[in-house]
Design a protein around this motif. Structure first.
Motif, PDB file in Angstrom:
ATOM      1  N   LEU A  72      -3.482   8.764   5.155  1.00 21.69           N
ATOM      2  CA  LEU A  72      -3.089  10.074   4.668  1.00 21.69           C
ATOM      3  C   LEU A  72      -2.193   9.995   3.431  1.00 21.69           C
ATOM      4  N   CYS A  73      -1.786   8.772   3.034  1.00 18.23           N
ATOM      5  CA  CYS A  73      -0.859   8.702   1.891  1.00 18.23           C
ATOM      6  C   CYS A  73      -1.172   7.588   0.897  1.00 18.23           C
ATOM      7  N   MET A  74      -1.513   6.381   1.341  1.00 22.52           N
ATOM      8  CA  MET A  74      -1.619   5.252   0.420  1.00 22.52           C
ATOM      9  C   MET A  74      -3.023   4.681   0.281  1.00 22.52           C
ATOM     10  N   ALA A  75      -3.997   5.186   1.027  1.00 18.37           N
ATOM     11  CA  ALA A  75      -5.317   4.553   1.036  1.00 18.37           C
ATOM     12  C   ALA A  75      -5.995   4.573  -0.332  1.00 18.37           C
ATOM     13  N   SER A  76      -5.775   5.630  -1.111  1.00 21.97           N
ATOM     14  CA  SER A  76      -6.400   5.697  -2.432  1.00 21.97           C
ATOM     15  C   SER A  76      -5.839   4.632  -3.369  1.00 21.97           C
TER      16      SER A  76
ATOM     17  N   PHE B  50       1.627   1.101 -11.301  1.00 16.57           N
ATOM     18  CA  PHE B  50       2.507   0.834 -10.151  1.00 16.57           C
ATOM     19  C   PHE B  50       2.429   1.971  -9.144  1.00 16.57           C
ATOM     20  N   SER B  51       1.832   1.721  -7.985  1.00 18.42           N
ATOM     21  CA  SER B  51       1.818   2.718  -6.908  1.00 18.42           C
ATOM     22  C   SER B  51       3.121   2.632  -6.134  1.00 18.42           C
ATOM     23  N   ILE B  52       3.761   3.775  -5.908  1.00 14.73           N
ATOM     24  CA  ILE B  52       5.009   3.834  -5.153  1.00 14.73           C
ATOM     25  C   ILE B  52       4.669   4.242  -3.721  1.00 14.73           C
ATOM     26  N   THR B  53       4.963   3.359  -2.789  1.00 13.80           N
ATOM     27  CA  THR B  53       4.526   3.518  -1.403  1.00 13.80           C
ATOM     28  C   THR B  53       5.316   4.603  -0.683  1.00 13.80           C
ATOM     29  N   GLY B  54       4.649   5.275   0.264  1.00 11.72           N
ATOM     30  CA  GLY B  54       5.275   6.370   0.985  1.00 11.72           C
ATOM     31  C   GLY B  54       6.189   5.933   2.111  1.00 11.72           C
TER      32      GLY B  54
ATOM     33  N   TYR C  20       9.918  -5.438   7.024  1.00 13.33           N
ATOM     34  CA  TYR C  20       9.203  -4.382   6.322  1.00 13.33           C
ATOM     35  C   TYR C  20       8.881  -4.897   4.915  1.00 13.33           C
ATOM     36  N   THR C  21       7.763  -4.460   4.337  1.00 16.02           N
ATOM     37  CA  THR C  21       7.463  -4.759   2.935  1.00 16.02           C
ATOM     38  C   THR C  21       7.510  -3.465   2.144  1.00 16.02           C
ATOM     39  N   ASN C  22       8.266  -3.463   1.048  1.00 15.20           N
ATOM     40  CA  ASN C  22       8.415  -2.227   0.276  1.00 15.20           C
ATOM     41  C   ASN C  22       7.383  -2.124  -0.839  1.00 15.20           C
ATOM     42  N   SER C  23       7.536  -1.124  -1.711  1.00 15.03           N
ATOM     43  CA  SER C  23       6.547  -0.840  -2.748  1.00 15.03           C
ATOM     44  C   SER C  23       6.377  -1.972  -3.747  1.00 15.03           C
ATOM     45  N   GLU C  24       7.390  -2.778  -3.954  1.00 20.03           N
ATOM     46  CA  GLU C  24       7.315  -3.858  -4.938  1.00 20.03           C
ATOM     47  C   GLU C  24       6.992  -5.202  -4.279  1.00 20.03           C
ATOM     48  N   ARG C  25       6.372  -5.140  -3.086  1.00 26.51           N
ATOM     49  CA  ARG C  25       5.976  -6.346  -2.343  1.00 26.51           C
ATOM     50  C   ARG C  25       7.178  -7.131  -1.828  1.00 26.51           C
ATOM     51  N   ARG C  26       8.333  -6.500  -1.722  1.00 26.12           N
ATOM     52  CA  ARG C  26       9.541  -7.179  -1.250  1.00 26.12           C
ATOM     53  C   ARG C  26       9.587  -7.123   0.274  1.00 26.12           C
ATOM     54  N   CYS C  27       9.502  -8.289   0.893  1.00 31.01           N
ATOM     55  CA  CYS C  27       9.598  -8.394   2.353  1.00 31.01           C
ATOM     56  C   CYS C  27      11.074  -8.397   2.727  1.00 31.01           C
TER      57      CYS C  27
END
Length: 771
Positions: free
Chosen positions: A168-172, A363-367, A489-496
């Motif tokens: 519903l938010c990041m699949a595209s 750059f996609s910003i994750t929800g 958790y992994t954030n929008s910039e691939r930071r674990c």
């Protein structure tokens, strides 16, 4: 009585209540809440991934403070993060497993919940087949939870009808990256906001939804010596638009045409980076031909409502910048052309060489806090480690790592989230397991969804909170929540980031991974096959490292200790990059495609699936606000957040308000062909265009997804939450907005398509590309 008199006279200044004491970490804290200990952890709300400290007193969370050493937020937090500790013991926590008996949910022991559910699952599968169970996951779990759930569902229950609410938010964004670059994975870092010359924010209201990112933009001038040019592209003048040097108020859903139009001008003027295109992309000739034939500036101006002069100026700024960064969120993703819009943004970056270098990227910003974690290891759109279900080598690798028969590993992706709902409608899926998500608020076309769920033989909800969906469940698995479990958790910039456990689980709750591991023991041989070596979160993380080794999302060089020491690690992290890598696709770092090059893809704009008409003359846009979180399961009982945004509202333009004869504070009814919402608060504002309105989606009490259309992207299956046709009527004088046919046509300036909504099954059959 004396205390009341003192209060009235102002003599009691409540010294004791508001007294401060010294704290070794944060200097001064409230005496009444001085923690026994501080536990370093990570926020569990959005995908920014802020570091924080949890203050614990008597085994209860009493404080949250930003981590001043964390590279993401450097000590700052948004309102939700600052009050996150209040969520843990909120009144809507579910503290024990429950089963519906005689129409009412009753508390039970875990053994009864697991036995009842496993018996029902086995009964359903015996009667209808293994795949008669569907599972809908979340973006809120720890990565260890995702990995354990996916492994159990796909290999233990042997159903591949498993998807996440991240659809519903990041699949595209996922599918757009796959189409263009050969794999999911945002290529940039937050640091790039601080180095870019031009920042173009497309459908991204970061001021409300990711406010900490504004700090990285604010650092830019200090680092580069000059202020970046900020371009905000959005039909709505959001809070983020106040930051803009150039605000681009394009018509709803026209962003793909806008991006293609910029590409046309760049080619026309010879501003493209020929060397980068030749060296690092494929498909250039076909792409350029497509753009030059179909997207001349005047045609794009007609579609977008942005004049030709402005289009040329934006193209000049973007192409002329040494470092240009494009970032987007739900305004792009939540569209039935979202995947192709993401690829269009990627195309723009590729033809100008804006990828793989400092300050430049699409750059996609994750929800959600761990939407990236489920993309990497959650078994939904791909297998762990970004492996392809259809690739026999990938299946063989996993079978060897897991020591399981290769034939039990799925050979294809199962149904997506909307396809699972359709399969329930067809009586193909008879049992549904929903984990840490709330479709009875978040899914579009609520009537259709609710009618479908009535056909289930069992609905299981695994959650820490009594959500609207949990209220109608047959079984509830009561889960621990943020601060009560350990993992990453992994954030929008691939930071674990490491989320350390600070508290014991409340009541009889368990971590989501433990629920799944214990539940697996009720299925013959499954626990021994999949989880016999899982005794802690660390054990699960070690297996994730093995599964990821050699893949793009390589965790093999990480450990909990190193992640905590460094304030998170950006993958890939391995022998070559022992402290992680800031950017993907730098020089010498190929794209994961057959030829190592990114693909320039011809993609096309398409108009609304549902056009406005005299009966429904307005376009509805839905979104979020900074004070609330998703469907409010976590935030509605937090007093400060509820006081800031206690109820839903509808933003309408002053000209539309004049037609309705309403003002701010009045109440209106809003309706579509699918349903209505009444007594909605009016906010008259020029932040929305004439003929448009905006309503936040958080509020189940004013359920705006009764109105939204179940039109889905054919590649990502993401819903088109941002545009549908509605009517607004005053609750005082119930007459709707009247607009003539020719006015609607003039406002749209392009031909609409049929309102018939094809099912995602039909769309899937018509795929021309396999992303």
């Amino acid at each position: 009585m004396i205390d009341k008199i003192k209060n009235f006279l102002g003599l009691d200044i409540k010294n004791d209540k508001y007294a401060l004491v010294d704290d070794e970490i944060f200097g001064k804290v409230a005496k009444a809440k001085k923690p026994d200990k501080w536990v370093r952890s990570t926020c569990g709300y959005c995908g920014v991934g802020c570091g924080l400290y949890i203050g614990v007193k008597d085994d209860k969370p009493v404080y949250v403070k930003g981590d001043p050493k964390h590279p993401v937020n450097i000590g700052t937090l948004c309102p939700k993060g600052l009050s996150e500790h209040e969520m843990v013991h909120s009144s809507n926590r579910v503290t024990t497993p429950m089963i519906r008996k005689n129409g009412k949910l009753e508390a039970v022991e875990w053994d009864e919940a697991f036995k009842h559910t496993s018996d029902k699952f086995k009964e359903v599968q015996a009667k209808y087949g293994k795949k008669a169970i569907g599972v809908i996951s979340t973006g809120q779990f720890l990565t260890e939870d995702f990995y354990t759930l996916g492994k159990f569902v796909q290999l233990g229950l042997q159903t591949n009808h498993y998807c996440g609410n991240t659809t519903l938010c990041m699949a595209s964004a996922v599918m757009g990256y796959k189409q263009s670059f050969g794999s999911d994975g945002p290529p940039a870092s937050y640091e790039d906001f601080s180095h870019a010359d031009v920042i173009m924010l497309i459908g991204a209201n970061i001021a409300d939804n990711h406010p900490i990112l504004k700090l990285h933009i604010a650092k830019n001038k200090k680092i580069t010596g000059k202020k970046p040019t900020i371009i905000v592209v959005d039909p709505r003048h959001s809070k983020t638009a106040n930051m803009a040097d150039i605000f681009v108020p394009l018509k709803p859903r026209s962003d793909l045409a806008f991006i293609n139009g910029l590409c046309y001008i760049i080619f026309e003027q010879g501003w493209e980076d020929e060397q980068f295109i030749k060296k690092r992309t494929s498909g250039y000739r076909e792409f350029k031909k497509h753009i030059m034939e179909k997207y001349p500036p005047q045609e794009v101006a007609n579609i977008t409502g942005i004049d030709v002069k402005t289009l040329y100026e934006i193209a000049r700024l973007y192409a002329g910048a040494d470092k240009a960064l494009s970032a987007w969120t739900m305004g792009v993703n939540q569209s039935s052309i979202g995947t192709d819009t993401v690829s269009a943004i990627n195309n723009l970056a590729l033809i100008t060489g804006n990828i793989g270098k400092e300050g430049a990227a699409p750059f996609s910003i994750t929800g959600q806090c761990n939407a990236m974690g489920t993309r990497e290891f959650g078994f939904t759109s791909s297998m762990p480690g970004y492996r392809d279900f259809k690739n026999p080598q990938h299946r063989k690798e996993l079978a060897e790592i897991w020591n399981v028969p290769e034939e039990i590993i799925p050979r294809e992706r199962g149904y997506s989230y909307p396809q699972i709902i359709e399969a329930i409608e067809r009586d193909e899926i008879k049992a549904l397991w929903v984990t840490a998500t709330n479709p009875l608020v978040s899914f579009p076309n609520q009537k259709r969804l609710r009618d479908a769920l009535k056909k289930l033989e069992i609905l299981v909800v695994q959650d820490a909170f009594m959500s609207e969906t949990a209220e109608v469940a047959d079984v509830i698995f009561s889960a621990a929540t943020w601060s009560e479990k350990e993992g990453v958790y992994t954030n929008s910039e691939r930071r674990c980031n490491y989320a350390k456990q600070a508290l014991p689980p409340l009541g009889k709750t368990m971590s989501d991974a433990n629920i799944i591991i214990e539940f697996s023991k009720y299925f013959d041989g499954v626990h021994e096959m999949l989880f016999k070596d899982f005794h802690s979160s660390g054990d699960i993380f070690e297996e994730i490292k093995k599964v990821s080794k050699g893949r793009l999302c390589d965790y093999s060089g990480m450990s909990y200790e190193l992640i905590e020491e460094l304030g998170g690690i950006q993958w890939p992290c391995n022998e070559k990059y022992p402290k992680g890598k800031k950017r993907l696709y730098t020089e010498g770092f190929d794209f994961p495609t057959e030829d190592g090059k990114a693909k320039l893809l011809p993609v096309d704009w398409k108009p609304f699936a549902e056009s406005c008409n005299p009966d429904f003359p307005l376009t509805l846009n839905t979104g979020r606000t900074v004070e609330q979180w998703h469907t409010r399961t976590k935030t509605k009982t937090i007093r400060i957040l509820d006081n800031l945004a206690p109820e839903s509202w509808c933003e309408i333009n002053p000209k539309d308000a004049d037609r309705l004869q309403v003002k701010s504070g009045d109440r209106i009814k809003i309706e579509s062909t699918r349903g209505e919402v009444v007594e909605l608060l009016v906010k008259v504002t020029e932040t929305v265009r004439e003929g448009n309105c905006f309503v936040p989606f958080h509020y189940g009490e004013k359920l705006i997804n009764r109105l939204t259309i179940d039109d889905f992207d054919p590649y990502s299956f993401e819903p088109n939450f941002k545009q549908c046709a509605v009517q607004i009527k005053s609750q005082k004088v119930p007459q709707g907005i009247k607009i003539k046919e020719q006015e609607i046509a003039g406002a749209l300036e392009y031909e609409s398509v049929s309102t018939d909504v094809k099912t995602t099954q039909t769309q899937k059959a018509k795929h021309e590309r396999n992303a």
